[in-house]
Design a protein around this motif. Structure first.
Motif, PDB file in Angstrom:
ATOM      1  N   UNK A  60       0.467  -1.562   1.624  1.00 10.98           N
ATOM      2  CA  UNK A  60      -0.923  -2.269   2.154  1.00 10.98           C
ATOM      3  C   UNK A  60      -1.253  -3.022   0.990  1.00 10.98           C
ATOM      4  N   UNK A  61      -2.313  -3.874   1.229  1.00 10.15           N
ATOM      5  CA  UNK A  61      -2.893  -4.674   0.212  1.00 10.15           C
ATOM      6  C   UNK A  61      -3.236  -3.892  -1.188  1.00 10.15           C
TER       7      UNK A  61
ATOM      8  N   UNK B   8       0.306  15.234   4.024  1.00 17.20           N
ATOM      9  CA  UNK B   8       0.154  14.057   3.598  1.00 17.20           C
ATOM     10  C   UNK B   8      -0.981  14.069   2.727  1.00 17.20           C
ATOM     11  N   UNK B   9      -0.853  13.524   1.477  1.00 16.74           N
ATOM     12  CA  UNK B   9      -1.619  13.527   0.326  1.00 16.74           C
ATOM     13  C   UNK B   9      -2.116  11.972  -0.098  1.00 16.74           C
ATOM     14  N   UNK B  10      -3.233  11.930  -0.189  1.00 12.85           N
ATOM     15  CA  UNK B  10      -4.014  10.724  -0.736  1.00 12.85           C
ATOM     16  C   UNK B  10      -4.600  11.088  -2.173  1.00 12.85           C
ATOM     17  N   UNK B  11      -4.609   9.936  -2.933  1.00 10.20           N
ATOM     18  CA  UNK B  11      -5.342   9.969  -4.264  1.00 10.20           C
ATOM     19  C   UNK B  11      -5.733   8.712  -4.234  1.00 10.20           C
ATOM     20  N   UNK B  12      -7.328   8.626  -4.692  1.00 11.23           N
ATOM     21  CA  UNK B  12      -8.105   7.362  -4.817  1.00 11.23           C
ATOM     22  C   UNK B  12      -8.018   7.041  -6.369  1.00 11.23           C
TER      23      UNK B  12
ATOM     24  N   UNK C 116      -1.088   4.645  -9.806  1.00  8.08           N
ATOM     25  CA  UNK C 116      -2.275   3.810  -9.406  1.00  8.08           C
ATOM     26  C   UNK C 116      -2.956   2.849 -10.365  1.00  8.08           C
ATOM     27  N   UNK C 117      -2.684   3.456 -11.577  1.00  6.99           N
ATOM     28  CA  UNK C 117      -3.112   2.370 -12.667  1.00  6.99           C
ATOM     29  C   UNK C 117      -2.249   1.175 -12.931  1.00  6.99           C
ATOM     30  N   UNK C 118      -0.826   1.653 -12.850  1.00  2.21           N
ATOM     31  CA  UNK C 118       0.216   0.433 -13.323  1.00  2.21           C
ATOM     32  C   UNK C 118       0.389  -0.315 -11.976  1.00  2.21           C
ATOM     33  N   UNK C 119       0.278   0.235 -10.911  1.00  2.81           N
ATOM     34  CA  UNK C 119       0.148  -0.474  -9.611  1.00  2.81           C
ATOM     35  C   UNK C 119      -1.045  -1.348  -9.258  1.00  2.81           C
TER      36      UNK C 119
ATOM     37  N   UNK D 294      -5.747   0.896  -5.047  1.00  2.00           N
ATOM     38  CA  UNK D 294      -6.703   1.838  -4.914  1.00  2.00           C
ATOM     39  C   UNK D 294      -6.442   3.277  -4.341  1.00  2.00           C
ATOM     40  N   UNK D 295      -5.342   3.209  -3.521  1.00  2.00           N
ATOM     41  CA  UNK D 295      -4.909   4.373  -2.887  1.00  2.00           C
ATOM     42  C   UNK D 295      -3.552   4.578  -3.174  1.00  2.00           C
TER      43      UNK D 295
END
Length: 307
Positions: A43-44, A260-264, A67-70, A73-74
Motif C-alpha cells: 500500500x502507499x 498476523x503481526x504489525x509494527x508501526x 520501516x526505516x529503509x522502506x 508507516x507500517x
C-alpha cells in the motif's frame, strides 16, 4: 483432469530475487529481509513480506530496519502462533501433489462438472484482461463492499502486473464473455493467487470453482510445484470473511491458523489508541466502502485488541 485447453508449457522460472528486482524496476519499494525474503510496498505506506506464506520470525531489528529503509508507516508479516502470538488470521495453502476432483466435496464436484459443460478455461494475455476483465473486476469489488472497482483502478492495477513475467492470468469464458479470471504470481516452485474476479450475471455457471480446480491441478499435479497459496484472511471489517473462508476450503485450500503481526513507525505509535479507533470507525460509518478506512480500522482493531 483440467480441460486440455488449459495445458501450457512451464515458462522459465522467475526466482524470488529476480521477482524483487522486477518490482523494484517498476517503482515499488523493496527492502531485503532475512530467511531469503524481501519486503515490498503493498500500500502507499505499508510494506509486506514476500513470500506471504513465510512464517519464520524476522531477525532481531529487521522490522525496524525495514520501516526505516522502506520509508514505511507500517510493516506487516505472518508468524507461527504461540502463547505470545495467538492466532488472529488464516493462511490458505494447498500442498497436495495428488490434488483431484474426487478428493473434493460433492458440491464442488457438481460445480466443476457443470462448469466444464458451460465454460471454456484458458490462459489470458494481459491484453485479454484489459479488454475483457473490467466487468468481473467491478462486480467482485462491489460484492466485497469496496468502492474501488473503477476503470481507473482496474487499469492501474493490471497494467503494472502486465509488465512482470511472474504475473499470469487464467480465465473462464462463456461464449465471448469473460465470466471470471484469476491473477496469479508464479515464483520459484510456488504460485500465489493474488485475485479472483467474476461477473455477477455469470456466477450460476460456477466460473470461480472451475478456475480454482484448474490452476490447482495444473500447478500441483502437472507442474509439480511445492505449493499454491491463496494469501491470508483480511483484517478489514465488513468483508464476507466466513463466505470467503468456506469457498477457499471448499476448493481445496487448507486453512492454517497464523499470527498476523504489525509494527508501526515510532511516530505513529502514539496514535494507536481507543480514541483513534473510535474516530476511524465513525468515519467508516459514513464511508463504509472506502478501502483505506477499512484497512486502517482493521489494523487498529488488531493493535487495540478490538477484534
Amino acid at each position: 483432469m483440467p480441460p486440455e485447453s488449459t495445458a501450457r508449457c512451464r515458462r522459465t522460472t522467475v526466482t524470488l530475487p529476480e521477482y524483487g528486482s522486477i518490482l523494484s524496476r517498476q517503482g515499488a519499494r523493496i527492502v531485503t529481509g532475512s530467511h531469503g525474503t524481501f519486503w515490498v510496498q503493498v500500500e502507499n505506506h505499508t510494506l509486506g513480506r514476500m513470500p506471504t506464506f513465510c512464517l519464520d520470525s524476522p531477525d532481531p531489528g529487521e522490522v525496524r530496519r525495514v520501516i526505516k529503509q522502506g520509508r514505511a508507516g507500517v510493516a506487516s508479516y505472518l508468524m507461527k502462533t504461540s502463547a505470545e502470538h495467538p492466532p488472529n488470521a488464516w493462511l490458505y495453502i494447498c500442498e497436495d501433489p495428488g490434488y483431484s476432483l474426487e478428493k473434493l466435496a460433492p458440491s464442488m464436484r457438481r460445480n466443476v462438472r457443470r462448469a466444464l459443460k458451460e465454460l471454456r478455461v484458458a490462459p489470458l494475455t494481459a491484453e485479454d484482461v484489459i479488454q475483457h476483465g473490467l466487468p468481473a473486476f467491478s462486480d467482485t469489488r462491489r460484492r466485497v463492499g469496496l468502492a474501488d472497482g473503477t476503470e481507473d483502478a482496474f487499469r492501474k492495477r493490471f497494467s503494472v502486473r502486465a509488465q512482470c513475467r511472474a504475473h499470469v492470468f487464467v480465465g473462464a469464458w462463456k461464449d465471448n464473455l469473460l465470466a471470471a479470471f484469476l491473477s496469479i504470481t508464479e515464483v520459484d516452485d510456488w504460485a500465489e493467487i493474488e485475485g479472483c474476479f467474476s461477473r455477477d450475471a455469470l456466477l450460476e455457471f460456477r466460473p470461480n470453482d472451475i478456475l480454482m480446480y484448474t490452476v490447482l491441478s495444473q500447478y500441483l499435479v502437472h507442474e509439480g510445484r511445492r505449493l499454491v497459496s491463496y494469501g491470508a484472511s483480511s483484517i478489514q471489517p465488513g468483508t464476507s470473511a466466513e463466505g470467503l473462508h468456506a469457498f477457499k476450503t471448499k476448493v481445496g485450500f487448507s486453512a492454517q491458523p497464523v499470527h498476523r503481526a504489525f509494527e508501526l513507525h515510532p511516530l505513529l505509535r502514539p496514535f494507536t489508541n481507543r480514541l483513534t479507533f473510535w474516530t476511524v470507525n465513525r468515519l467508516l460509518a459514513l464511508r463504509p466502502m472506502n478501502r483505506s478506512l477499512r484497512k486502517t480500522a482493521g489494523l487498529l482493531a488488531t493493535l487495540t485488541d478490538k477484534q
